[in-house]
Design a protein around this motif. Structure first.
Motif, PDB file in Angstrom:
ATOM      1  N   SER A 283       0.818  -1.206   0.000  1.00 17.20           N
ATOM      2  CA  SER A 283       0.000   0.000   0.000  1.00 17.20           C
ATOM      3  C   SER A 283       0.852   1.256   0.000  1.00 17.20           C
ATOM      4  O   SER A 283       1.813   1.382   0.760  1.00 17.20           O
ATOM      5  N   ARG A 284       0.488   2.236  -0.816  1.00 19.00           N
ATOM      6  CA  ARG A 284       1.245   3.479  -0.826  1.00 19.00           C
ATOM      7  C   ARG A 284       1.046   4.270   0.461  1.00 19.00           C
ATOM      8  O   ARG A 284       1.923   5.022   0.880  1.00 19.00           O
TER       9      ARG A 284
ATOM     10  N   TYR B  23       3.645   4.239   3.189  1.00 23.30           N
ATOM     11  CA  TYR B  23       4.891   4.993   3.000  1.00 23.30           C
ATOM     12  C   TYR B  23       4.717   6.472   3.342  1.00 23.30           C
ATOM     13  O   TYR B  23       5.528   7.296   2.929  1.00 23.30           O
TER      14      TYR B  23
ATOM     15  N   ARG C 290       8.751  -0.872  -6.585  1.00 25.51           N
ATOM     16  CA  ARG C 290       7.417  -0.401  -6.174  1.00 25.51           C
ATOM     17  C   ARG C 290       7.499   0.287  -4.812  1.00 25.51           C
ATOM     18  O   ARG C 290       6.934   1.372  -4.617  1.00 25.51           O
TER      19      ARG C 290
ATOM     20  N   ASN D 261       6.802   4.235  -3.972  1.00 21.16           N
ATOM     21  CA  ASN D 261       5.685   4.532  -3.083  1.00 21.16           C
ATOM     22  C   ASN D 261       6.012   5.649  -2.095  1.00 21.16           C
ATOM     23  O   ASN D 261       5.102   6.264  -1.528  1.00 21.16           O
TER      24      ASN D 261
ATOM     25  N   ARG E 205       4.540   8.319  -4.024  1.00 24.00           N
ATOM     26  CA  ARG E 205       3.090   8.160  -4.162  1.00 24.00           C
ATOM     27  C   ARG E 205       2.348   8.421  -2.856  1.00 24.00           C
ATOM     28  O   ARG E 205       1.134   8.623  -2.870  1.00 24.00           O
TER      29      ARG E 205
END
Length: 277
Positions: free
Chosen positions: A71-72, A75, A196, A200, A203
């Motif tokens: 999940s972003r 972060y 990823r 993130n 993001r």
């Protein structure tokens, strides 16, 4: 002799740590940025060890194999900071010196503002105080320098551009990295979960509240900016002092690119030698 560590845990995640230098020395926590990991400190750390300092270089969230949530929202800057709080509380032996570069500097700024009881001194490299950065986005050319942050909000495409095409390598070389450094960092990014996780960090920016970014820093602070940094202009660098109420030193490294710890470790060590005392 203090027991060495190779990892620490927080909320089911495991973070890798490179613990080196004199075991009884004052602790310096080293926080890397994007797209690097703890190896980015390899030229600076031995110089700190020669000063009698112990370094804890962390592979942060998204970079350590055991700490890559999908999940972003995982972060958010609050989570990234809480990871370092856990390290210091578990293994730091009291207030520590904190040195952060790039995204690691953003974490270091936030840590020093929110938990000054854990930070003896702060050293931020390249990235200014978050509030100064936001102000520069609205009042200078910084918005254009930060174009990639908007691109990184897209799904899938940035992962491919950074790790699977020549674009990422060309971008790093044009920013001042050596070929060896670019190849090292991009090789690690070919792992899908790692690229990823690294992206993130960007993001999750929409989930950071302006109020939390504006908190002043009260601990002794050294901010080092370099005038060949293509991603960070002088406006935010010069206005950072507005957001530090404690002892503050601002240094500009002339002719140095964004990658300060690897490009100018001796010059940085000289500055740290005075600051960490």
């Amino acid at each position: 002799m203090t027991e060495r560590i190779s990892s620490f845990a927080r909320e089911g995640l495991t973070f890798d740590v490179r613990d080196a230098g004199p075991g009884d020395g004052d602790v310096v926590v080293l926080l890397h940025g994007f797209p690097q990991d703890s190896r980015s400190w390899d030229r600076l750390a031995p110089l700190l060890h020669a000063r009698g300092l112990r370094t804890l270089a962390v592979d942060q969230r998204g970079y350590s194999p055991g700490a890559r949530p999908r999940s972003r929202r995982a972060y958010r800057l609050s989570e990234l900071t809480a990871d370092v709080v856990a390290l210091i509380e578990q293994h730091g032996q009291g207030p520590v010196h904190v040195v952060g570069h790039d995204w690691g500097a953003a974490v270091a700024w936030t840590l020093a503002a929110r938990r000054p009881d854990l930070v003896r001194t702060l050293t931020a490299l390249s990235v200014p105080h978050p509030a100064a950065f936001v102000r520069a986005l609205l009042t200078s050319s910084q918005l254009w320098k930060s174009w990639y942050m908007a691109v990184f909000q897209l799904p899938v495409l940035p992962e491919h551009a950074v790790s699977a095409t020549g674009f990422g390598r060309r971008a790093l070389l044009s920013s001042g990295m050596t070929e060896a450094q670019a190849d090292r960092d991009l090789a690690a990014m070919r792992e899908r979960s790692r690229i990823r996780g690294a992206l993130n960090w960007y993001r999750a920016i929409p989930f950071t509240t302006p109020k939390s970014a504006a908190m002043p820093v009260t601990v002794p602070t050294l901010y080092v900016w370099s005038d060949n940094d293509i991603a960070l202009g002088p406006a935010a660098a010069r206005s950072t002092e507005r957001f530090v109420t404690g002892p503050y030193t601002f240094e500009t490294l002339s002719g140095v690119s964004h990658w300060i710890p690897e490009e100018a470790p001796e010059r940085l060590d000289a500055l740290l030698g005075a600051h960490l005392r």
